[in-house]
Design a protein around this motif. Structure first.
Motif, short mmCIF file in Angstrom:
data_model
loop_
_atom_site.label_atom_id
_atom_site.label_comp_id
_atom_site.label_asym_id
_atom_site.label_seq_id
_atom_site.Cartn_x
_atom_site.Cartn_y
_atom_site.Cartn_z
N ALA A 181 -19.96 18.81 39.01
CA ALA A 181 -19.03 19.62 38.29
C ALA A 181 -19.44 20.00 36.82
CB ALA A 181 -17.84 18.89 38.16
N PHE A 182 -20.14 18.83 36.28
CA PHE A 182 -21.03 19.09 35.20
C PHE A 182 -22.13 20.34 35.19
CE2 PHE A 182 -23.63 17.19 31.43
CZ PHE A 182 -22.88 18.02 30.62
N LEU A 183 -22.51 20.49 36.29
CA LEU A 183 -23.62 21.37 36.78
C LEU A 183 -22.89 22.76 36.60
CD1 LEU A 183 -26.60 21.41 37.37
CD2 LEU A 183 -25.96 22.05 39.62
N ASP A 184 -21.68 22.86 37.28
CA ASP A 184 -21.01 23.98 37.26
C ASP A 184 -20.58 24.58 35.50
OD1 ASP A 184 -20.98 24.08 40.01
OD2 ASP A 184 -19.12 23.31 40.29
N TYR A 198 -28.58 14.62 33.43
CA TYR A 198 -27.14 13.86 33.67
C TYR A 198 -26.40 14.76 34.84
CZ TYR A 198 -27.91 11.30 29.68
OH TYR A 198 -28.37 10.40 28.60
N ALA A 199 -26.37 16.01 34.85
CA ALA A 199 -25.63 16.70 35.95
C ALA A 199 -26.28 16.77 37.06
CB ALA A 199 -25.59 18.26 35.39
N GLY A 237 -29.38 16.51 47.02
CA GLY A 237 -28.62 17.65 46.68
C GLY A 237 -28.33 17.55 45.24
N LEU A 238 -27.97 18.74 44.71
CA LEU A 238 -27.61 18.82 43.28
C LEU A 238 -26.50 17.94 42.83
CD1 LEU A 238 -27.64 22.70 42.68
CD2 LEU A 238 -29.51 21.18 42.22
N GLY A 239 -26.83 16.89 41.90
CA GLY A 239 -25.92 15.78 41.54
C GLY A 239 -25.93 14.65 42.63
#
Ligand code: NAD
Ligand code: ZN
Length: 367
Positions: free
Chosen positions: A197-200, A190-191, A344-346
């Motif tokens: 922000a969830f990845l962070d 999901y991140a 990119g990420l997300g």
């Protein structure tokens, strides 16, 4: 801490309640959903042995009698034959549309129970009590129900939404570590789809989630359910954005298929490697920075998941076998398949016509 996620669909909506100890209040939560003095519960032998007693106690405290059936643990329960047994059981017990049928278990029990509920008298009230991390963050949300056919997984199914989801994160304490990590892979998904922000957050708290620290765990489950609910409410029947939920799944399914869907490679383990492959392939196409792909890999590896093709459990896997499996899975025309990639990420997106030959070359380079 208790979390509440509301799933809004066109014709109805329902709540997902998340937190430790919810099973104790299950009776109170279920009583308003039925006018009958009983509740039907389907589980598997393992989960039933651990938690049916607690559920029964809570139900009886609310004046509800528990009618329990346990199937054997394992994917074999998602079969036409067992579905028939479940329906026979419900009919012989005189269950009606206004009765509640609860799924107490992982995704296997949830998928089987949901399909049975959809078929009984054209639909009886269905409640999910997911007991695996995968079921709490993925399979209990979104209304897909199914059993398997000899021709393939999940081929006999229906979209059928629950009236309520009770995700007691305390029940995950007894879940084997591998199963925990497999569920964690779907959380990371999901991140990676649309939530940097969830990845962070996961980089800071991911290990607490895996270690089942209840606050972090419940928060991660809630964020994941909210993400899935958001995507599903935009596209309940998977005609568009819902496909983003398949990030890592085309590569992952290929790994599972080549492995023959054996327990040496869990679905979530395959998805972890599949996501890493999807991101590295995105980098190869010049869509995203390789350092971002590495960042996602590091997050997965830190938790104990495998991201390198050469180390995927159940291997070795050859690029030709994987490409063949992807072709079978997607029935792509003229050497093209849809693939979820990332800018990119997300920032995942759907590439409708990825080139299978190029994907094969990429996989060859990963070996
Ligand atoms: P599962 O239901 O088999 O559970 C995994 C194992 O853990 C089982 O042996 C079970 O007995 C045991 N278990 C469950 N809860 C436990 C607990 N609290 N403590 C100890 N042991 C426990 O597997 P799963 O990974 O939850 O689900 C996999 C299934 O979900 C697959 O059939 C897949 O197709 C399906 N799925 C469905 C969807 C959907 O949208 N409907 C999404 C993803 C996966
Ligand atoms: Zn999955």
């Amino acid at each position: 801490a208790l979390h509440l996620v509301r799933v809004d669909l066109d014709d109805r909506s329902y709540d997902i309640r998340i937190g430790a100890g919810l099973i104790e209040g299950a009776g109170t939560a279920l009583a308003p959903l039925t006018r009958q003095p009983r509740v039907f519960v389907l589980t598997d032998g393992t989960v039933g042995g651990l938690y049916a007693g607690d559920l029964e106690k809570s139900l009886s405290g609310a004046g509800l009698d528990m009618r329990l059936k346990a199937v054997s643990p394992g994917e074999g329960a998602k079969s036409w034959a067992i579905l028939g047994e479940v329906l026979d059981w419900l009919l012989s017990e005189g269950a009606g549309r206004d009765d509640v049928l609860v799924a107490l278990g992982g995704g296997i029990v949830g998928d089987l129970t949901g399909l049975a509920a959809s078929l009984m008298k054209r639909g009886m009230t269905f409640v999910q009590m997911p007991t695996t991390l995968l079921a709490q963050v993925d399979s209990s949300v979104g209304g897909k129900t199914a059993v398997n056919a000899t021709q393939g997984k999940n081929l006999i199914g229906a979209f059928y939404q629950p009236a309520l989801v009770l995700a007691d994160t305390g029940l995950l304490a007894t879940l084997p570590t591998r199963e925990r990590l497999a569920g964690y892979a779907e959380i990371v998904k999901y991140a990676l789809i649309d939530d940097p922000a969830f990845l962070d957050w996961l980089e800071k708290h991911g290990l607490d989630v895996v270690a089942l620290k209840q606050d972090a765990l419940a928060e991660a489950v809630a964020i994941s359910c909210r993400a899935k609910a958001r995507i599903v409410s935009q596209d309940e029947r998977e005609s568009g954005v819902r496909a983003l939920l398949n990030l890592g799944h085309t590569f992952g399914h290929a790994l599972e298929a080549v492995n023959g869907f054996q327990s040496s490679l869990l679905h979530g383990e395959a998805v972890a490697s599949g996501m890493a492959l999807a991101l590295r392939y995105s980098a190869r196409l010049g869509l995203m920075d390789i350092t971002d792909a590495c960042r996602a890999e590091a997050l997965l590896e830190k938790a104990g998941l495998v991201t390198q093709l050469t180390r995927v459990p159940g291997g070795p896997y050859t690029s030709s076998a994987l490409v063949e499996a992807m072709k079978q899975d997607k029935k792509g025309r003229a050497g093209k398949i849809p693939l979820i990639l990332a800018r990119g990420l997300g920032q995942a997106f759907i590439l409708p016509d990825a080139d299978l030959a190029d994907v094969g070359e990429f996989l060859e380079g990963e070996l």
